[in-house]
Design an enzyme around this catalytic site. Structure first.
Site, mmCIF file in Angstrom:
data_model
loop_
_atom_site.group_PDB
_atom_site.id
_atom_site.type_symbol
_atom_site.label_atom_id
_atom_site.label_comp_id
_atom_site.label_asym_id
_atom_site.label_seq_id
_atom_site.Cartn_x
_atom_site.Cartn_y
_atom_site.Cartn_z
ATOM 1 N N ASP A 9 0.703 -1.006 -0.363
ATOM 2 C CA ASP A 9 0.050 -0.219 0.555
ATOM 3 C C ASP A 9 1.622 0.935 -0.102
ATOM 4 O O ASP A 9 1.565 1.695 1.607
ATOM 5 C CB ASP A 9 -1.005 0.026 1.268
ATOM 6 C CG ASP A 9 -1.470 1.092 1.636
ATOM 7 O OD1 ASP A 9 -1.391 2.027 0.948
ATOM 8 O OD2 ASP A 9 -1.966 1.425 2.336
ATOM 9 N N ASP A 33 -5.341 7.453 -4.698
ATOM 10 C CA ASP A 33 -6.196 8.577 -4.112
ATOM 11 C C ASP A 33 -6.600 8.550 -3.125
ATOM 12 O O ASP A 33 -6.343 9.916 -2.060
ATOM 13 C CB ASP A 33 -7.550 9.386 -5.393
ATOM 14 C CG ASP A 33 -6.922 10.710 -5.912
ATOM 15 O OD1 ASP A 33 -6.184 10.774 -4.913
ATOM 16 O OD2 ASP A 33 -7.715 11.241 -6.408
ATOM 17 N N GLY A 122 -6.383 0.776 -12.587
ATOM 18 C CA GLY A 122 -7.271 1.117 -11.582
ATOM 19 C C GLY A 122 -9.098 1.491 -12.528
ATOM 20 O O GLY A 122 -8.970 0.881 -13.555
ATOM 21 N N TYR A 124 -9.615 3.877 -14.236
ATOM 22 C CA TYR A 124 -9.013 4.227 -15.585
ATOM 23 C C TYR A 124 -8.291 3.543 -16.604
ATOM 24 O O TYR A 124 -8.215 3.547 -17.916
ATOM 25 C CB TYR A 124 -8.023 5.166 -15.296
ATOM 26 C CG TYR A 124 -8.068 6.664 -14.629
ATOM 27 C CD1 TYR A 124 -9.328 6.811 -14.390
ATOM 28 C CD2 TYR A 124 -7.196 7.646 -15.080
ATOM 29 C CE1 TYR A 124 -10.143 8.608 -14.103
ATOM 30 C CE2 TYR A 124 -7.602 8.988 -14.442
ATOM 31 C CZ TYR A 124 -8.390 8.896 -14.170
ATOM 32 O OH TYR A 124 -9.534 10.169 -13.756
HETATM 33 P P1 ADP Z 1 -6.271 5.501 -11.959
HETATM 34 O O1 ADP Z 1 -7.334 6.321 -11.934
HETATM 35 O O2 ADP Z 1 -5.084 5.805 -12.442
HETATM 36 O O3 ADP Z 1 -7.074 4.173 -12.469
HETATM 37 P P2 ADP Z 1 -6.803 4.196 -9.477
HETATM 38 O O4 ADP Z 1 -6.355 4.788 -7.843
HETATM 39 O O5 ADP Z 1 -8.288 3.763 -9.473
HETATM 40 O O6 ADP Z 1 -5.796 5.049 -10.242
HETATM 41 O O7 ADP Z 1 -5.482 2.330 -10.072
HETATM 42 C C1 ADP Z 1 -4.287 2.757 -9.976
HETATM 43 C C2 ADP Z 1 -3.332 1.899 -9.710
HETATM 44 O O8 ADP Z 1 -3.240 1.915 -8.219
HETATM 45 C C3 ADP Z 1 -4.758 0.266 -9.345
HETATM 46 O O9 ADP Z 1 -3.654 -0.580 -9.990
HETATM 47 C C4 ADP Z 1 -4.600 0.129 -7.969
HETATM 48 O O10 ADP Z 1 -5.070 -1.277 -7.774
HETATM 49 C C5 ADP Z 1 -3.506 0.591 -7.886
HETATM 50 N N1 ADP Z 1 -4.602 1.002 -5.678
HETATM 51 C C6 ADP Z 1 -4.415 1.202 -5.486
HETATM 52 N N2 ADP Z 1 -5.295 1.485 -4.391
HETATM 53 C C7 ADP Z 1 -3.650 1.830 -3.668
HETATM 54 C C8 ADP Z 1 -2.844 1.822 -2.843
HETATM 55 N N3 ADP Z 1 -3.405 2.162 -1.320
HETATM 56 N N4 ADP Z 1 -1.293 2.201 -2.816
HETATM 57 C C9 ADP Z 1 -1.588 0.983 -4.108
HETATM 58 N N5 ADP Z 1 -1.831 0.798 -5.202
HETATM 59 C C10 ADP Z 1 -2.937 1.671 -4.777
#
Ligand code: ADP
Length: 172
Positions: A9, A33, A122, A124
């Site tokens: 994370d 985010d 994720g 997007y």
């Molecule tokens: P985007 O809108 O750019 O796709 P997301 O947050 O939905 O952004 O996803 C981007 C990546 O971050 C995905 O691979 C998701 O699994 C990952 N992700 C989600 N939460 C966390 C976290 N707490 N730490 C690291 N990566 C994360």
């Protein structure tokens, strides 16, 4: 420059800067985010609001820097990934720009260790294999000698395996 892959994370990572996969509003959202704003506290949102007041929203491929609030990092670099939406060269270029512009901001802020999430894979919906290849190529081709370590923080197993495969010959 060392390239590292971990499964974690990103809000727990002790780097000089962590990168946020933000959206254009800079006012928070889901996924990584949401996690960054929840754990980092209101100082990050306040700083994002100040950025918005100054320059308006952040376009895909661009990056801005704020405090990391209560997180163990010093800075959060917020970059806005492209939405896949059937993809194409333009989308790939924008994703590459996310990495390049984040690294430029890192250097301006004397960051030595920076951690990236898997931007756009994720909500997007970028195909993970394409996004991983772009991420690794972008940081490898970024010619600099100030940043010492780039950490790819993978949240899911599939990304972790993809990055491990792409970087298996690094740091040997
Ligand atoms: P985007 O809108 O750019 O796709 P997301 O947050 O939905 O952004 O996803 C981007 C990546 O971050 C995905 O691979 C998701 O699994 C990952 N992700 C989600 N939460 C966390 C976290 N707490 N730490 C690291 N990566 C994360």
């Amino acid at each position: 420059m060392k390239l590292t892959v971990i499964q974690s994370d990103i809000t727990t990572v002790k780097a000089d800067a962590i990168v946020n996969a933000a959206n254009s509003s800079l006012l928070g959202g889901g996924g990584v985010d949401g996690a960054i704003h929840r754990k980092g506290g209101s100082a990050i949102l306040d700083a994002c609001r100040a950025v918005r007041a100054k320059q308006g929203k952040c376009n895909p491929g661009e990056a801005v820097v704020t405090t990391a609030g209560n997180l163990p990092a010093n800075y959060v670099i917020h970059t806005v990934g492209p939405v896949w939406n059937n993809g194409g060269k333009e989308k790939e270029e924008l994703l590459k720009n996310c990495y390049i512009n984040s690294l430029k901001l890192a250097i301006e802020n004397e960051v030595k260790r920076i951690a990236f999430p898997n931007i756009s894979t994720g909500i997007y919906k970028f195909p993970k294999n394409i996004a991983a290849r772009i991420a690794v190529e972008a940081v490898k081709n970024f010619n600099q000698d100030k940043i010492e370590e780039i950490i790819f923080v993978c949240f899911d197993q599939e990304n972790f395996e993809l990055y491990n495969e792409l970087l298996k010959n690094e740091n040997k």
